[in-house]
Design a protein around this motif. Structure first.
Motif, PDB file in Angstrom:
ATOM      1  N   SER A 121      23.674  59.160 122.207  1.00  0.00           N
ATOM      2  CA  SER A 121      23.765  59.505 120.622  1.00  0.00           C
ATOM      3  C   SER A 121      26.245  58.863 120.428  1.00  0.00           C
ATOM      4  O   SER A 121      26.137  59.196 121.745  1.00  0.00           O
ATOM      5  CB  SER A 121      24.271  60.626 120.207  1.00  0.00           C
ATOM      6  N   ASP A 178      27.050  69.085 110.797  1.00  0.00           N
ATOM      7  CA  ASP A 178      27.376  67.891 111.391  1.00  0.00           C
ATOM      8  C   ASP A 178      26.762  67.978 112.959  1.00  0.00           C
ATOM      9  O   ASP A 178      27.854  68.076 113.747  1.00  0.00           O
ATOM     10  CB  ASP A 178      28.421  66.952 111.616  1.00  0.00           C
ATOM     11  N   ARG A 180      25.641  66.259 115.476  1.00  0.00           N
ATOM     12  CA  ARG A 180      24.713  64.433 115.744  1.00  0.00           C
ATOM     13  C   ARG A 180      25.604  64.735 117.245  1.00  0.00           C
ATOM     14  O   ARG A 180      26.912  65.091 116.950  1.00  0.00           O
ATOM     15  CB  ARG A 180      25.474  63.599 114.899  1.00  0.00           C
ATOM     16  N   ASP A 258      20.170  63.384 114.709  1.00  0.00           N
ATOM     17  CA  ASP A 258      19.862  62.350 115.136  1.00  0.00           C
ATOM     18  C   ASP A 258      19.643  62.859 116.336  1.00  0.00           C
ATOM     19  O   ASP A 258      19.062  63.769 116.999  1.00  0.00           O
ATOM     20  CB  ASP A 258      21.406  61.855 115.668  1.00  0.00           C
ATOM     21  N   HIS A 259      19.388  60.918 116.986  1.00  0.00           N
ATOM     22  CA  HIS A 259      18.353  61.240 118.265  1.00  0.00           C
ATOM     23  C   HIS A 259      18.970  62.261 119.607  1.00  0.00           C
ATOM     24  O   HIS A 259      17.990  62.762 120.220  1.00  0.00           O
ATOM     25  CB  HIS A 259      18.032  60.195 119.083  1.00  0.00           C
ATOM     26  N   GLY A 282      19.528  61.745 108.342  1.00  0.00           N
ATOM     27  CA  GLY A 282      19.607  61.893 110.103  1.00  0.00           C
ATOM     28  C   GLY A 282      18.804  61.058 110.270  1.00  0.00           C
ATOM     29  O   GLY A 282      17.273  60.444 109.380  1.00  0.00           O
ATOM     30  N   GLU A 283      17.857  61.582 111.603  1.00  0.00           N
ATOM     31  CA  GLU A 283      17.212  60.677 112.906  1.00  0.00           C
ATOM     32  C   GLU A 283      16.372  62.036 112.987  1.00  0.00           C
ATOM     33  O   GLU A 283      17.405  63.051 113.064  1.00  0.00           O
ATOM     34  CB  GLU A 283      17.508  59.993 113.578  1.00  0.00           C
ATOM     35  N   THR A 285      15.112  64.657 115.916  1.00  0.00           N
ATOM     36  CA  THR A 285      16.194  64.745 116.762  1.00  0.00           C
ATOM     37  C   THR A 285      14.854  64.995 118.329  1.00  0.00           C
ATOM     38  O   THR A 285      13.803  63.760 118.022  1.00  0.00           O
ATOM     39  CB  THR A 285      16.035  67.185 117.022  1.00  0.00           C
ATOM     40  N   GLU A 329      19.727  56.303 108.694  1.00  0.00           N
ATOM     41  CA  GLU A 329      19.998  55.487 110.346  1.00  0.00           C
ATOM     42  C   GLU A 329      21.403  55.465 110.666  1.00  0.00           C
ATOM     43  O   GLU A 329      22.448  55.574 109.462  1.00  0.00           O
ATOM     44  CB  GLU A 329      19.770  53.849 109.989  1.00  0.00           C
ATOM     45  N   THR A 330      21.768  56.006 111.417  1.00  0.00           N
ATOM     46  CA  THR A 330      23.391  55.816 111.698  1.00  0.00           C
ATOM     47  C   THR A 330      23.819  54.779 111.874  1.00  0.00           C
ATOM     48  O   THR A 330      23.568  53.541 112.141  1.00  0.00           O
ATOM     49  CB  THR A 330      23.360  56.077 113.486  1.00  0.00           C
ATOM     50  N   VAL A 342      25.180  58.631 106.776  1.00  0.00           N
ATOM     51  CA  VAL A 342      24.347  59.826 106.706  1.00  0.00           C
ATOM     52  C   VAL A 342      24.813  60.852 106.090  1.00  0.00           C
ATOM     53  O   VAL A 342      24.928  61.649 105.126  1.00  0.00           O
ATOM     54  CB  VAL A 342      24.353  59.573 107.718  1.00  0.00           C
TER      55      VAL A 342
END
Length: 368
Positions: A121, A178, A180, A258-259, A282-283, A285, A329-330, A342
């Motif tokens: 990330s 947030d 992320r 996100d991931h 977002g995505e 995790t 997507e980021t 995002v």
């Protein structure tokens, strides 16, 4: 017990009852392998998916020439890596790692096969922060960044920094949380810091070995955990001071993931999952929304062993990661908007929510 739950996701500090780590003649590497296997196998979440005969044979082979704990690190590593839960690991001290590198000239204890997914990330390494977000209809929202936190929070400083970042003069019509890049650590101060958005009625299922009915909740300005009967509930710490509006728990909240959101970062996300007027952007995790027990072996070597999945407030688990409600997507957003894609998606959604369709008129009242 629960006040010691920290590190990675949820941790219970357990001591091995094995006392045969050294034979009368001195160092006994095979006895230590036995100790590690006896400590890990009963509690590991994936214990029924492991070929323990094969693992034991390989671990004993690795330990055959071991003269001390440093030499045993590959055997210890193999035992927890074989659980294949993407979360269990050994936790050698810095001194032990340095000594391993001095002797062997490489950092890894064993080739990690199958290799684990890396946590990637661009948002890792941030600090707690808050800033205003101007929405399309001129309403004002508040964005708060919650990064990983790997320490105790005995003085409540980290939790308080989150709560403080939520506040803005005049109030906010909604919020963006947030997460992320939040790879985890100690989730309790993260959740405590968000209490104004979670509300006094917040409750979240928690788990421990042999426990199915535990819960985390707020009571009388404190974070409390109970494994069974609330009369035996344990106070984990006080909630931070909040001077903002008393009805923040009713305001819309966009959660950014996100991931790189993993472990306790995922646990914090689950505290918000299922909250009314809440949407994830977002995505998906990382997929380590699980609880780790910290086992301390008789030689002091620590192991983090995954023993349970974390749950959202409805009792659901997410072994493959927490999916967003809206996949984004980021990347950069519109040229007319300074925020990334995002954050832009979250702002668009907030602009359509009750309370954010026009300039807010929010007063301030005292909280905890």
């Amino acid at each position: 017990m629960l006040k010691h739950w920290k590190c990675l996701a949820i941790a219970a500090v357990l001591a091995s009852s094995t006392s045969t780590a050294r034979s009368q003649d001195g160092f006994d590497a095979q006895a230590r392998v036995t100790e590690a296997l006896n400590a890990v196998r009963p509690i590991a979440m994936n214990r029924d998916r492991v070929d323990w005969n094969a693992v034991e044979a390989r671990a004993r082979d690795l330990a055959a020439s071991a003269q001390d704990t440093i030499d045993l690190l590959p055997a210890y590593h193999l035992i927890v890596w074989s659980l294949n839960d993407n979360h269990s690991r050994i936790l050698p001290s810095d001194e032990q790692v340095d000594e391993w590198i001095r002797r062997n000239g490489r950092e890894r204890f064993l080739p990690d096969l199958p290799r684990r997914r890396a946590i990637v990330s661009e948002f890792r390494g941030r600090q707690v922060s808050g800033r205003d977000l101007s929405l399309a209809n001129e309403s004002m929202a508040r964005l708060v960044v919650i990064p990983a936190f790997n320490e105790d929070d005995a003085d409540n400083a980290f939790a308080q920094s989150i709560t403080t970042a939520l506040d803005r003069p005049g109030g906010s019509c909604g919020y963006v949380v947030d997460l992320r890049g939040n790879t985890g650590g100690n989730m309790f101060p993260m959740i405590a810091g968000l209490w104004p958005l979670l509300g006094d009625d917040f409750t979240l299922p928690v788990a421990a070995p042999g426990v199915e009915t535990g819960r985390l909740f707020f009571r009388d300005g404190q974070m409390v955990a109970s494994l069974s009967d609330d009369s035996n509930a344990e106070v984990l710490g006080r909630l931070p001071t909040w001077s903002g509006s008393a009805d923040e728990a009713a305001r819309p909240v966009a959660v950014l993931v996100d991931h790189g959101v993993a472990s306790s970062g995922e646990g914090t996300a689950l505290a918000l999952r299922g909250r009314p007027q809440t949407r994830f952007f977002g995505e998906t995790t990382f997929g380590a929304a699980s609880g780790n027990a910290i086992l301390t072996l008789s030689d002091g070597l620590m192991m983090a062993v995954t023993f349970t999945y974390l749950k959202d407030r409805d009792g659901r688990i997410y072994p493959d990661g927490i999916p967003p409600d809206e996949v984004v997507e980021t990347g950069p957003g519109l040229s007319t908007d300074p925020d990334d894609a995002v954050v832009e998606a979250a702002k668009t959604w907030l602009s359509s929510q009750p309370g954010c369709t026009g300039s807010p008129s929010l007063g301030h009242t005292a909280g905890h």
